[in-house]
Write an enzyme that holds these catalytic residues in place. Structure first.
Site, PDB file in Angstrom:
ATOM      1  N   GLY A  69       0.872  -1.412  -0.093  1.00 45.40           N
ATOM      2  CA  GLY A  69       0.026   0.128   0.084  1.00 45.40           C
ATOM      3  C   GLY A  69       0.813   1.387   0.111  1.00 45.40           C
TER       4      GLY A  69
ATOM      5  N   GLY B 103       1.244  -9.887  -2.409  1.00 44.21           N
ATOM      6  CA  GLY B 103       0.173 -10.733  -2.884  1.00 44.21           C
ATOM      7  C   GLY B 103       0.588 -11.458  -4.269  1.00 44.21           C
TER       8      GLY B 103
ATOM      9  N   ASP C 226      -7.506  -9.278  -9.452  1.00 41.60           N
ATOM     10  CA  ASP C 226      -6.888  -7.838  -8.899  1.00 41.60           C
ATOM     11  C   ASP C 226      -7.389  -7.037  -9.748  1.00 41.60           C
ATOM     12  OD1 ASP C 226      -4.009  -6.932  -7.397  1.00 41.60           O
ATOM     13  OD2 ASP C 226      -4.984  -5.584  -8.925  1.00 41.60           O
TER      14      ASP C 226
ATOM     15  N   SER D 264      -4.754  -5.133  -0.473  1.00 40.34           N
ATOM     16  CA  SER D 264      -4.255  -4.369   0.505  1.00 40.34           C
ATOM     17  C   SER D 264      -5.347  -3.732   1.600  1.00 40.34           C
ATOM     18  CB  SER D 264      -3.654  -3.024  -0.175  1.00 40.34           C
ATOM     19  OG  SER D 264      -4.124  -2.603  -1.238  1.00 40.34           O
TER      20      SER D 264
ATOM     21  N   HIS E 271      -5.296  -3.948   4.687  1.00 44.78           N
ATOM     22  CA  HIS E 271      -5.080  -3.555   6.131  1.00 44.78           C
ATOM     23  C   HIS E 271      -5.234  -1.901   6.472  1.00 44.78           C
ATOM     24  CE1 HIS E 271      -1.696  -2.243   3.378  1.00 44.78           C
ATOM     25  NE2 HIS E 271      -1.292  -1.417   4.265  1.00 44.78           N
TER      26      HIS E 271
ATOM     27  N   TYR F  28      -7.946  -0.381  -0.260  1.00 40.92           N
ATOM     28  CA  TYR F  28      -8.627  -1.315  -0.783  1.00 40.92           C
ATOM     29  C   TYR F  28      -9.556  -0.791  -1.868  1.00 40.92           C
ATOM     30  CZ  TYR F  28     -11.834  -5.329  -0.751  1.00 40.92           C
ATOM     31  OH  TYR F  28     -12.853  -6.535  -1.101  1.00 40.92           O
TER      32      TYR F  28
ATOM     33  N   TYR G  52      -4.684 -14.252   5.344  1.00 40.84           N
ATOM     34  CA  TYR G  52      -3.499 -14.143   5.005  1.00 40.84           C
ATOM     35  C   TYR G  52      -2.617 -13.120   5.360  1.00 40.84           C
ATOM     36  CZ  TYR G  52       0.657 -16.483   2.945  1.00 40.84           C
ATOM     37  OH  TYR G  52       1.931 -17.074   3.020  1.00 40.84           O
TER      38      TYR G  52
ATOM     39  N   CYS H 298      15.219 -18.226   2.883  1.00 36.31           N
ATOM     40  CA  CYS H 298      14.749 -19.440   3.138  1.00 36.31           C
ATOM     41  C   CYS H 298      14.300 -19.459   4.752  1.00 36.31           C
ATOM     42  CB  CYS H 298      15.809 -20.358   3.050  1.00 36.31           C
ATOM     43  SG  CYS H 298      17.327 -20.397   3.710  1.00 36.31           S
TER      44      CYS H 298
ATOM     45  N   GLY I 299       1.902  -4.638   7.965  1.00 35.83           N
ATOM     46  CA  GLY I 299       1.243  -5.609   7.539  1.00 35.83           C
ATOM     47  C   GLY I 299      -0.201  -5.510   7.736  1.00 35.83           C
TER      48      GLY I 299
HETATM   49  P1  NAD Z   1       0.253  -3.895  -2.643  1.00 42.99           P
HETATM   50  O1  NAD Z   1      -0.405  -2.540  -2.401  1.00 42.99           O
HETATM   51  O2  NAD Z   1       1.475  -3.894  -3.256  1.00 42.99           O
HETATM   52  O3  NAD Z   1      -0.979  -4.792  -3.714  1.00 42.99           O
HETATM   53  C1  NAD Z   1      -2.472  -4.751  -3.204  1.00 42.99           C
HETATM   54  C2  NAD Z   1      -3.123  -5.026  -4.526  1.00 42.99           C
HETATM   55  O4  NAD Z   1      -4.464  -5.246  -4.181  1.00 42.99           O
HETATM   56  C3  NAD Z   1      -3.036  -4.346  -5.535  1.00 42.99           C
HETATM   57  O5  NAD Z   1      -2.510  -4.978  -6.579  1.00 42.99           O
HETATM   58  C4  NAD Z   1      -4.548  -3.678  -5.637  1.00 42.99           C
HETATM   59  O6  NAD Z   1      -4.679  -3.444  -6.945  1.00 42.99           O
HETATM   60  C5  NAD Z   1      -5.186  -4.986  -5.219  1.00 42.99           C
HETATM   61  N1  NAD Z   1      -6.502  -4.564  -4.715  1.00 42.99           N
HETATM   62  C6  NAD Z   1      -6.967  -3.419  -4.126  1.00 42.99           C
HETATM   63  N2  NAD Z   1      -8.224  -3.383  -3.701  1.00 42.99           N
HETATM   64  C7  NAD Z   1      -8.854  -4.436  -4.477  1.00 42.99           C
HETATM   65  C8  NAD Z   1     -10.022  -5.040  -4.603  1.00 42.99           C
HETATM   66  N3  NAD Z   1     -10.903  -4.661  -4.134  1.00 42.99           N
HETATM   67  N4  NAD Z   1     -10.232  -5.934  -5.363  1.00 42.99           N
HETATM   68  C9  NAD Z   1      -9.014  -6.855  -6.208  1.00 42.99           C
HETATM   69  N5  NAD Z   1      -7.883  -6.305  -5.987  1.00 42.99           N
HETATM   70  C10 NAD Z   1      -7.678  -5.267  -5.336  1.00 42.99           C
HETATM   71  O7  NAD Z   1       0.082  -4.738  -1.423  1.00 42.99           O
HETATM   72  P2  NAD Z   1       0.959  -6.039  -1.050  1.00 42.99           P
HETATM   73  O8  NAD Z   1       2.379  -5.696  -0.749  1.00 42.99           O
HETATM   74  O9  NAD Z   1       0.692  -7.025  -2.120  1.00 42.99           O
HETATM   75  O10 NAD Z   1       0.216  -6.541   0.503  1.00 42.99           O
HETATM   76  C11 NAD Z   1      -1.071  -6.970   0.315  1.00 42.99           C
HETATM   77  C12 NAD Z   1      -1.516  -7.210   1.785  1.00 42.99           C
HETATM   78  O11 NAD Z   1      -0.831  -8.202   2.355  1.00 42.99           O
HETATM   79  C13 NAD Z   1      -1.340  -6.024   2.446  1.00 42.99           C
HETATM   80  O12 NAD Z   1      -2.553  -5.781   3.410  1.00 42.99           O
HETATM   81  C14 NAD Z   1      -0.219  -6.268   3.423  1.00 42.99           C
HETATM   82  O13 NAD Z   1      -0.268  -5.387   4.562  1.00 42.99           O
HETATM   83  C15 NAD Z   1      -0.382  -7.718   3.559  1.00 42.99           C
HETATM   84  N6  NAD Z   1       0.961  -8.308   3.991  1.00 42.99           N
HETATM   85  C16 NAD Z   1       0.837  -9.824   4.469  1.00 42.99           C
HETATM   86  C17 NAD Z   1       1.978 -10.246   4.666  1.00 42.99           C
HETATM   87  C18 NAD Z   1       2.031 -11.754   4.902  1.00 42.99           C
HETATM   88  O14 NAD Z   1       3.035 -12.406   5.483  1.00 42.99           O
HETATM   89  N7  NAD Z   1       0.981 -12.609   4.928  1.00 42.99           N
HETATM   90  C19 NAD Z   1       3.049  -9.758   4.472  1.00 42.99           C
HETATM   91  C20 NAD Z   1       3.202  -8.254   4.231  1.00 42.99           C
HETATM   92  C21 NAD Z   1       2.186  -7.707   3.985  1.00 42.99           C
END
Ligand code: NAD
Length: 550
Positions: free
Chosen positions: A48, A173, A191, A260, A262, A267, A316, A404, A486
C-alpha cells in the site's frame, strides 16, 4: 525537490567509510530501485503505502549522512527522516530506526494520516522503512511454506488437482500464484488493476491473464481437473467476483486474500475505477473508508460461504477480517489467520524468514550461497526443494537475494559460513543478512503472528521491543522498531534487524550473537506462552529460561 531514479551501487568498491554503512546505503537505494519498488517516485516500496524515506529531501539527507558516517557513529532515523548522529562505538548499530510509532490512544488511521499530512511521520510497513525488502521473493518462500502446510493438512501433501482462489497481486500478494504452482496446484487470482497482473506475468510469478471471468473459470477448472500447475489472473473487484464464483458453485478448494485490506484507503471499493481511487481516497477519506469496508464485508462474507461449503479458508495477514467486522459483518472471524492455522509450530523452533542480498550485484554470489546452504543442511529436504525451485523460478529484483526459513541454531551457522566466504574471496563483496519482521519473536500482532496465543498474550508488545534491544546489544548493523506494518495502524508492533557479513573477524563475532539471539527471542516467547515444542527446543539447544531454572 527532484524525483530520482534510484539504483544501488554494485561491486566491491566502497562509496562510504565502511561496509556496514555501505550496506545500509545500498539497501536503502535497492528498496527504491524501479525493479523492486511498487511506486518509487512516491518512495513507496510495497504494502500500500510502505515507504523507505519520508520525502525526497529526507532521502537525500539519508544518503549524505550514510556516505560520511564513521565506524563509531550511529544515525537515528525517525519515520524516514534522519534526525541525529551520535558517537557510539564499533559494536553499536550504524543506524537505529523507529517508524510509524504512535501512543496507544492516538494509534488510529485518521490520526496517523493527519500527522503524515503535516510531514511528521511515514508508514514504514515492515521491510520498506527498515531497508531490507528484496522484492516479491521475500514473501514467496513464506507463501510457499504456507501453501505446503495447507497441502499437508488437507490434500495429501500436494496441491495437484486443487484450485486456490485469492485476491491481490501486488508486491506481496504477487507471490501467491507462483507459490501455489510451485506446490503443484491451480490458482485463480483477482486484481482490480490490470497493470499489477501484467507485472507479475512479466516477472514470471503469474502464468496468464484471462480475458473475462468466464474464461478464467474455464481455464482454472480445466487445470484443476487435469492436475496441471497453472496460475490465472482475472481483472476485477474481489468484492464482486468472489461472491459471484460462490454463487456459480465453482469447485474451489482453498480461499485466501492479499488485497491491501490493512488500509481501508488502499482497498478499492466496488464500483470505483482503480485509476480514480487515490484521488477519491485523498479527497473524501471517510466516505472512501466506509465504502471500502462495506466491500470488504461482502468479500469476507463470500469467503465464509466457501468455508461453509467445505473449502480451506484462511486470512493471509492483511486484516481483512478486522475491516469486515468494523463494517458490521458478524461472522468475519469464522475462519482463522494463517499463523495459528499453519505457522506457529515453526515459530516455536525459532524458524522464520532469514534472507540475504549480495552487495556485489552478481547472481553468481547468490548461487554460491545457495550451494553453501545445501551443504550446511543436507538432511533438510524441503529446504533443498525450495533452494532448487527458487534458483530455477525466481527472477531477481534489484540486488540478487535469497530467502529461506531457518531456525534457532541454523541462522548463525549460515551467517558465519557467508562471512568466511567473503573473507576467503569465494564471494566478490559482502553479504547483507536480515529478515522480515514477520518472525518468530519480533512481532506483537493479534490478527496475525500472535493471534490466539495459548496464554492469551496476543496483544503484549514487550516482546518486539526486547527483540530490538537485544539485537542492538548483540551488534546488529541496523535495528528498527515499527508500528502497524502488515495489518495496519493500531494493530501491531514489530522489530527488524540487519547484519552485514563483510568477512572481518568483528563481523563474525557480531553474526554469532545476533543470529542466535534474534531467533532465540522466538523460542523464549513461545516457552513463556506455554508451547511444549518451544520448551523442547530450549532444552535441546541450551536456551536459558530463568523461570525454568532453580
Ligand atoms: P500492494 O498494495 O502492493 O498490492 C495490493 C493489491 O490489491 C494491488 O494490486 C491492488 O490493485 C489490489 N486491490 C486493492 N483492492 C482490490 C479489490 N477490491 N479487489 C481486487 N484487488 C484489489 O500490497 P501487498 O504488498 O501485495 O500487500 C498485500 C496485503 O498483504 C497488505 O494488506 C499487506 O499489509 C499484507 N501483508 C501480508 C503479509 C503476510 O505475510 N501474509 C506480509 C506483508 C504484507
Amino acid at each position: 525537490m527532484a524525483v530520482h531514479t534510484v539504483r544501488a551501487p554494485r561491486g566491491s568498491a566502497l562509496t562510504t567509510r565502511g561496509w556496514p554503512q555501505e550496506a545500509a546505503l545500498r539497501m536503502l537505494m535497492n528498496n527504491l530501485d524501479p525493479d523492486v519498488a511498487e511506486r518509487p517516485q512516491d518512495l513507496v516500496v510495497y504494502g500500500g503505502t510502505g515507504k523507505a524515506a519520508r520525502d525526497w529531501p529526507s532521502y537525500e539527507a539519508l544518503v549524505r549522512t550514510l556516505t560520511t558516517l564513521g565506524p563509531d557513529e550511529t544515525m537515528l532515523v525517525q519515520s524516514g527522516r534522519p534526525v541525529g548522529v551520535f558517537t557510539t562505538h564499533e559494536w553499536a548499530p550504524r543506524v537505529l530506526l523507529a517508524n510509524s510509532n504512535l501512543v496507544g490512544d492516538w494509534a488510529t488511521w485518521p490520526e496517523f494520516r493527519r500527522l503524515e499530512a503535516l510531514g511528521l511521520t511515514m508508514y514504514g510497513q515492515m521491510t520498506a522503512g527498515s531497508w531490507i525488502y528484496i522484492g516479491t521473493q521475500g514473501i514467496l518462500q513464506g507463501t510457499y511454506e504456507t501453501f505446503a502446510a495447507v497441502a499437508a493438512k488437507r490434500f495429501g501433501g500436494t496441491l495437484a488437482g486443487t484450485l486456490t482462489l485469492t485476491g491481490g497481486c501486488g508486491g506481496m500478494g504477487g507471490a501467491q500464484p507462483l507459490a501455489v504452482t510451485m506446490n503443484g496446484g491451480a490458482c485463480l487470482v483477482i486484481d482490480v488493476d490490470a497493470a499489477r497482473l501484467q507485472r507479475r506475468v512479466d516477472t514470471r510469478y503469474l502464468d496468464t491473464v484471462a480475458s473475462s471471468v468466464d474464461d478464467a473459470v474455464t481455464q482454472a477448472v480445466l487445470a484443476k481437473n487435469s492436475r496441471e500447475a497453472l496460475s490465472i489472473g482475472v481483472v476485477g473487484n474481489a468484492a464482486t467476483i468472489v461472491p459471484e464464483l460462490l454463487r456459480r458453485g465453482v469447485p474451489i478448494d482453498i480461499v485466501t486474500d492479499q488485497t491491501s485490506a490493512h488500509d481501508p484507503l488502499s482497498y478499492v471499493p466496488e464500483g470505483i475505477d482503480p485509476a480514480d481511487a487515490p484521488d477519491y481516497a485523498a479527497k473524501k477519506p471517510e466516505e472512501f473508508t466506509d465504502r471500502a469496508r462495506a466491500s470488504m464485508a461482502r468479500h469476507v462474507e463470500a469467503m465464509v460461504g466457501f468455508m461453509d461449503a467445505g473449502a480451506e479458508v484462511f486470512d493471509y495477514g492483511n486484516s481483512i477480517r478486522g475491516e469486515a467486522q468494523l463494517a458490521g459483518y458478524e461472522r468475519a472471524f469464522a475462519f482463522p489467520g494463517f499463523v495459528p492455522a499453519y505457522i506457529r509450530p515453526l515459530f516455536c523452533e525459532g524458524k522464520g524468514p532469514f534472507r540475504w542480498a549480495a552487495l556485489s550485484g552478481d547472481p553468481a554470489d547468490i548461487a554460491a550461497t545457495d550451494r553453501a546452504i545445501l551443504d550446511l543442511f543436507p538432511d533438510n529436504e524441503s529446504l533443498a526443494r525450495w533452494i532448487k525451485l527458487a534458483g530455477e523460478r525466481v527472477a531477481f529484483q534489484g540486488l540478487p537475494a535469497r530467502i529461506c526459513w531457518l531456525g534457532y541454531g541454523e541462522r548463525d551457522q549460515a551467517g558465519l559460513r557467508f562471512n568466511e566466504m567473503v573473507a576467503d574471496g569465494t564471494l566478490q563483496a559482502p553479504i547483507v543478512i536480515g529478515r522480515d519482521h514477520l518472525d518468530c519473536g519480533s512481532v506483537a500482532s493479534p490478527y496475525r503472528e500472535t493471534e490466539a496465543m495459548r496464554d492469551g498474550s496476543d496483544a503484549i508488545a514487550d516482546w518486539p521491543l526486547l527483540n530490538a534491544l537485544v539485537n542492538t546489544a548483540s551488534g546488529a548493523s541496523w535495528v528498527s522498531i515499527h508500528h502497524g506494518g502488515g495489518v495496519g495502524i493500531g494493530r501491531s508492533i514489530h522489530a527488524g534487524q540487519v547484519t552485514v557479513a563483510d568477512g572481518t573477524a568483528l563481523a563474525g563475532e557480531k553474526i554469532a550473537r545476533v543470529l542466535r539471539n534474534d531467533p532465540g527471542m522466538g523460542v523464549i516467547r513461545h516457552v513463556d506462552a506455554g508451547y511444549e515444542l518451544a520448551e523442547q527446543v530450549a532444552q535441546d539447544q541450551g536456551v536459558r529460561i530463568p523461570m525454568r531454572e532453580g
